[in-house]
Structure formats: structure tokens, C-alpha cells
Design an enzyme around this catalytic site. Structure first.
Site, mmCIF file in Angstrom:
data_model
loop_
_atom_site.group_PDB
_atom_site.id
_atom_site.type_symbol
_atom_site.label_atom_id
_atom_site.label_comp_id
_atom_site.label_asym_id
_atom_site.label_seq_id
_atom_site.Cartn_x
_atom_site.Cartn_y
_atom_site.Cartn_z
ATOM 1 N N GLY A 34 0.848 -1.185 0.000
ATOM 2 C CA GLY A 34 0.000 0.000 0.000
ATOM 3 C C GLY A 34 0.877 1.226 0.000
ATOM 4 N N CYS A 61 5.610 -5.883 1.152
ATOM 5 C CA CYS A 61 5.960 -4.461 1.092
ATOM 6 C C CYS A 61 5.454 -3.717 2.327
ATOM 7 C CB CYS A 61 5.445 -3.845 -0.206
ATOM 8 S SG CYS A 61 6.223 -2.254 -0.539
ATOM 9 N N TYR A 62 4.422 -2.931 2.221
ATOM 10 C CA TYR A 62 3.904 -2.245 3.411
ATOM 11 C C TYR A 62 3.546 -3.264 4.504
ATOM 12 C CZ TYR A 62 0.615 0.199 6.449
ATOM 13 O OH TYR A 62 -0.037 0.696 7.536
ATOM 14 N N HIS A 148 7.714 -7.411 -4.425
ATOM 15 C CA HIS A 148 6.351 -7.795 -4.820
ATOM 16 C C HIS A 148 6.331 -9.108 -5.592
ATOM 17 C CE1 HIS A 148 4.155 -4.190 -3.574
ATOM 18 N NE2 HIS A 148 5.315 -3.580 -3.763
ATOM 19 N N GLU A 150 3.828 -10.729 -6.393
ATOM 20 C CA GLU A 150 2.591 -10.864 -7.169
ATOM 21 C C GLU A 150 2.648 -10.157 -8.523
ATOM 22 O OE1 GLU A 150 3.181 -8.767 -4.787
ATOM 23 O OE2 GLU A 150 1.997 -6.946 -4.937
ATOM 24 N N ASP A 206 -21.390 -13.691 -18.759
ATOM 25 C CA ASP A 206 -21.759 -13.793 -17.339
ATOM 26 C C ASP A 206 -23.188 -14.286 -17.149
ATOM 27 O OD1 ASP A 206 -19.362 -12.525 -17.233
ATOM 28 O OD2 ASP A 206 -20.158 -10.593 -16.574
ATOM 29 N N LYS A 345 -13.733 -12.392 -14.225
ATOM 30 C CA LYS A 345 -14.247 -12.711 -15.557
ATOM 31 C C LYS A 345 -13.639 -13.999 -16.149
ATOM 32 C CE LYS A 345 -16.720 -10.884 -18.931
ATOM 33 N NZ LYS A 345 -17.992 -10.187 -18.710
#
Ligand code: XMP
Length: 489
Positions: A34, A61-62, A148, A150, A206, A345
Site C-alpha cells: 500500500g 511491502c507495506y 512484490h 505478485e 456472465d 471474468k
């Protein structure tokens, strides 16, 4: 995590004990990164109780800095923000990096970093700039990484996440489309019981998947309707009837007049959405009243709709009111069921395929509930809708022929509320401008504009200006999301 078949959910930092403790299959918690510094006045802190739950925690991180701060370490602002690639070296043989290896490139993006380790923690990886790029508590349960894992820039970052999720949390990789279909079918049966459920189908992936799921779960107790709201693309209604009619027993309701009347004179985009959401619901309710025991309304709300409409972080701004979430009128006679509200999605596509939907439907670009009303910028009327329909149909045809429809995630044409001067033959024209927007995205939360070949752009522009009466200019939208959104309204 979902990419390797482990379910995950995003919760706000002020999550309550009562919300977490009942989750039996909760295997671990990740504290995200963040923009804050742990010493800032309004820095979000996760609640203390999560550290007593006996499940592994990974701070990124944060989150990493927060862990150091909480357990008595020192976090400091570094002179130079570390932003970009760094070479990470693993120390010892920590479980976290078991799959990843000894060293590799990771992505850093931080201002603060850990200066002194908290007691009871050791470093398990370092970079040239930081001796504490990854840390772990003595019991192995609390882990922090400064970089990070991710993001795509981190080499094989998902192997690090797997280290946490699979090797440390012992999560099982069960989050598959088949698993979802089985669980959702059972759940729908239980909720619906002997009553009926109304399912509004738009023909997009959807709602079509939703209708298939409901029919599988409760058969003809699921009543599937297609509402023609007059805000559809060219020939949309016939196409949907053809592809889904028999499969789900689709019934068409013509409500064109009603929607257009309600939208007359409305310019504000949020107001348009609200009116359309409300009108849909009234149409649904009227249809529902013709039925005995109809108690539920199924909606294909997705996870990002929920995140964007109901921001997780306290009082923050609503980006857009998606009609199938925030735009619902407060008073509604039907109870909502939203089986896809935890899906992205791409996950819905997999579920749809698993339920037997054709590739044509699976591969369709999303189309917003408010339809062309949010693509006719400004006031919506039949004449402007028709201009947009023609232009849109040409653009889609050219994209499809050129093989670019499948290469882009969403292509739209927007009719702008400005007119521009042109020349046709020898005469001056003063006509409408349309904007073409084609984006590539994985999750529709962020998007990049598609680098369409000039020839394709040229063909779209040439054909629209030649064939659509009332348009003398075509522009291409080259804005990413953020700062723009995909739709113009
Ligand atoms: P934005 O414009 O917010 O769009 O970047 C993200 C995705 O959501 C679709 N969209 C909607 N879908 N009701 C819907 O069902 C809505 O009100 C709505 N608004 C946007 C948009 O087409 C894109 O795919």
C-alpha cells in the site's frame, strides 16, 4: 493464488474477528502492499487478533514493514526510494523459496524499509540495498517480503506465492471450475428450495453462464428472460435468441419504449445508470408477479463489480455505479442471488465452458448492462442510438474479419456530443464524431489500449464515415485505465 487454484478473497484492514473466525477453511492471510508509511497518522493497521489465530501470515511491502513495526523492529524512510528490479539472494533453506530457487530478479517499489529486525525474526533473503528483504518469525508462521512476488516483473513470483500458500499454509489446490459448479449448484438448490428464480440474460458470458448454472441447479424453476431495453447493439436480440433460446428456454420481453421514455432528457451518466437499473428491476418485478412462488432474482455480479462499487477501504470514492450492484433501487420485491460474486471474468469463462456454452458466447466481449446508453455520451434518443448501432456494427465486423476481435478484450464505439466540420464531395458537413476504443486487459480493473494496425483503423474509419449517415469523423481512444475507465460514462 486463484491462478493456481486456491481461493482467495480481498478484505478491508478493519475486518472483524466475527468475519474471519467462522471461515473453517481459512489457511492463511496476506497483508498487502500500500502507499502508506507505518508511522503515518492514518496508516491502515490490520487488527491484532489475526496474529493470534495460529495461521501463517505473509506481509508484502507495506505489510512486511507493518510486521517489523508491530514486533518491535525499526522501519525507516530511506533516502532513495527503491523502485525497479533488484537481485534477491536467499539465505539458508527457507520454505518460502523452496520452489523458487537460490536467487533471481524481484520487483521493488518502496520508500520505507526495515532498519532493525524485530526480536524473534531472522532474515531469509537479502538484496544489495537491504539485508532484510525477506524475514520470518522463529515459529515460521509470520513472514514478510519487501518486494512484490505478485507482479509479473518478479521472476517466477508465483513460485514464491506457492511457497507460502501451498508449502507453508498447506492449502489444497481445489478452486477449479468443476469444484465451483458443484458447490454453487448445491448452494443454489438449497437457497431456492421449491420456489422460482428469475434470471435476466443479456447474452454475454456472465448472464449466459449464470442461466446455465441455474437451469442445471433447479431446472424449470429458473425462468430466463431477455429484456430488450432498446439500448442493444444491431441485431443483438435475434442473435441471443438464436444462440440461447432453446438451451435455457429464453423468453423475450420488449421494453424498448419504457427505457427510452425514462431516459429522455437525462445527461448525467450516474443518473442514466440509476434509471436503467431501476427500470430493469420494475420490468423484472412485473414479470415475477405473473408467477406463483417467484421469490428470487439472479444476477451475474462479478467480483470486480463489487470491488469497484463498494470500495473496501472505508469512505473512499465510488468509481462507477454498476447497475447490477450499486444501481439497484433500495426497495425491491425480489431477493438477490449472485452466485458469481466471488469470480473474476476469466473464472466465469471457465465455468461457462464447463457448463457447455459455445465458444461464440464464451469469447464475446463484455457489454454493460446500461448498454448503448452509456456510449451515447449526453442525451440518449432513438436517432442517436441508431447512428451508434450502425457505426458499432461496422467496427465489430472489421475487427472480426481482421482477427482483432479475439485479440482484444473489449471494443466499443462511443458517440460523442460534439459535432465537427468536414467536407464531403464539395460540400461542407457539420456532423457527429465517434470514438473507437479497443482495450486489452485481464481483469477489466486496469486496461491498456490495443495497438491496432493502422490498416485496421483506416478501414474502420473509412467505412464508418462512408456508410453511416451523420458521422464525419472517427477518433481512436489511446488512454489506459487508469486514469480513464473503459466506458466513457
Ligand atoms: P469501466 O468503464 O468501469 O468498465 O472501466 C469495466 C467493465 O465493466 C463494464 N461495465 C458495466 N457492466 N453494468 C455492467 O454490467 C454497468 O453499469 C457497467 N459499467 C461498465 C464495462 O463495459 C467494462 O467491461
Amino acid at each position: 493464488m486463484r491462478e493456481f487454484n486456491v481461493f482467495s478473497d480481498i478484505l478491508p484492514p478493519n475486518v472483524r474477528r466475527e468475519d474471519l473466525e467462522p471461515i473453517e477453511r481459512l489457511k492463511g492471510i496476506v497483508l498487502s502492499g500500500g502507499p502508506h508509511s507505518v508511522y503515518e497518522k492514518d496508516a491502515p493497521y490490520p487488527p491484532d487478533f489475526i496474529f493470534d489465530m495460529g495461521i501463517p501470515i505473509l506481509g508484502i511491502c507495506y505489510g512486511h514493514q507493518y510486521i517489523a513495526h508491530k514486533f518491535g523492529g525499526k522501519v525507516a524512510s530511506v533516502e532513495k526510494r527503491e523502485y525497479g528490479y533488484a537481485k534477491l539472494r536467499v539465505i539458508g533453506k527457507p520454505k518460502l523459496f523452496k520452489r523458487w530457487g537460490r536467487d533471481g530478479q524481484v520487483w521493488m517499489s518502496h520508500g520505507d524499509s526495515i532498519e532493525t529486525l524485530p526480536k524473534g525474526f531472522t532474515a531469509i533473503a537479502e538484496t544489495d540495498n537491504s539485508p532484510y528483504s525477506a524475514i520470518v518469525s522463529d515459529d515460521g508462521n509470520i513472514i514478510g517480503v519487501q518486494f512484490h512476488p505478485e507482479v509479473k516483473h518478479t521472476e517466477r513470483g508465483s513460485e514464491i506465492l506457492k511457497g507460502f500458500v501451498i508449502d507453508i499454509c498447506n492449502a489444497r489446490r481445489q478452486w477449479t471450475p468443476e469444484h465451483f459448479i458443484t458447490e454453487a449448484t448445491d448452494e443454489i438448490r438449497e437457497i431456492v428450495g421449491g420456489e422460482k428464480v428469475l434470471c435476466a440474460v443479456s447474452g454475454g458470458v456472465d448472464s449466459s453462464s449464470l442461466a446455465m448454472l441455474l437451469r442445471r441447479a433447479v431446472g424449470e424453476q429458473a425462468i430466463c428472460i431477455f429484456v430488450d431495453n432498446g439500448l442493444l447493439r444491431l441485431n443483438e436480440r435475434d442473435k441471443v435468441k438464436r444462440s440461447l433460446g432453446k438451451l435455457i428456454g429464453l423468453e423475450v420481453i420488449d421494453a424498448r419504449r419504457r427505457f427510452l421514455d425514462a431516459l429522455r432528457g437525462i445527461i448525467d451518466p450516474e443518473e442514466k445508470r440509476r434509471i436503467i437499473g431501476e427500470t430493469f428491476i420494475r420490468v423484472f418485478e412485473e414479470r415475477a408477479r405473473k408467477e406463483k412462488n417467484l421469490r428470487f432474482l439472479a444476477q451475474g455480479t462479478l467480483y470486480p463489480d463489487k470491488i469497484e462499487s463498494e470500495p473496501v477501504m472505508g469512505p473512499s470514492t465510488t468509481i462507477k455505479t454498476h447497475h447490477n450492484v450499486g444501481g439497484l433501487p433500495e426497495k425491491m420485491d425480489l431477493e438477490l442471488i449472485e452466485p458469481f460474486k466471488f469470480l473474476f471474468k476469466d473464472e466465469v469463462r471457465k465455468v461457462g465452458r464447463g457448463l457447455g456454452l459455445s465458444d461464440e458466447i464464451i469469447g464475446r466481449h463484455p457489454f454493460p448492462g446500461p448498454g448503448l446508453a452509456v456510449r451515447v455520451v449526453g442525451e440518449v434518443d432513438e436517432e442517436r442510438l441508431e447512428i451508434l448501432r450502425q457505426a458499432d456494427a461496422i467496427a465489430m465486423e472489421v475487427l472480426e474479419r481482421a482477427g482483432w476481435y479475439d485479440k482484444t478484450s473489449q471494443a466499443i464505439v462511443v458517440l460523442l456530443p460534439v459535432r465537427s466540420v468536414g467536407v464531403m464531395g464539395d460540400a461542407r458537413t457539420y456532423e457527429n464524431v465517434v470514438a473507437l476504443r479497443c482495450v486489452i486487459t485481464e481483469d477489466f480493473m486496469t486496461a491498456d489500449w490495443a495497438r491496432l494496425p493502422y490498416d485496421v483503423l483506416a478501414e474502420i474509419s473509412r467505412r464508418i464515415t462512408n456508410e453511416v449517415k451523420g458521422v464525419n469523423r472517427v477518433v481512436y481512444d489511446i488512454t489506459t485505465k487508469p486514469p480513464a475507465t473503459i466506458e466513457w460514462e
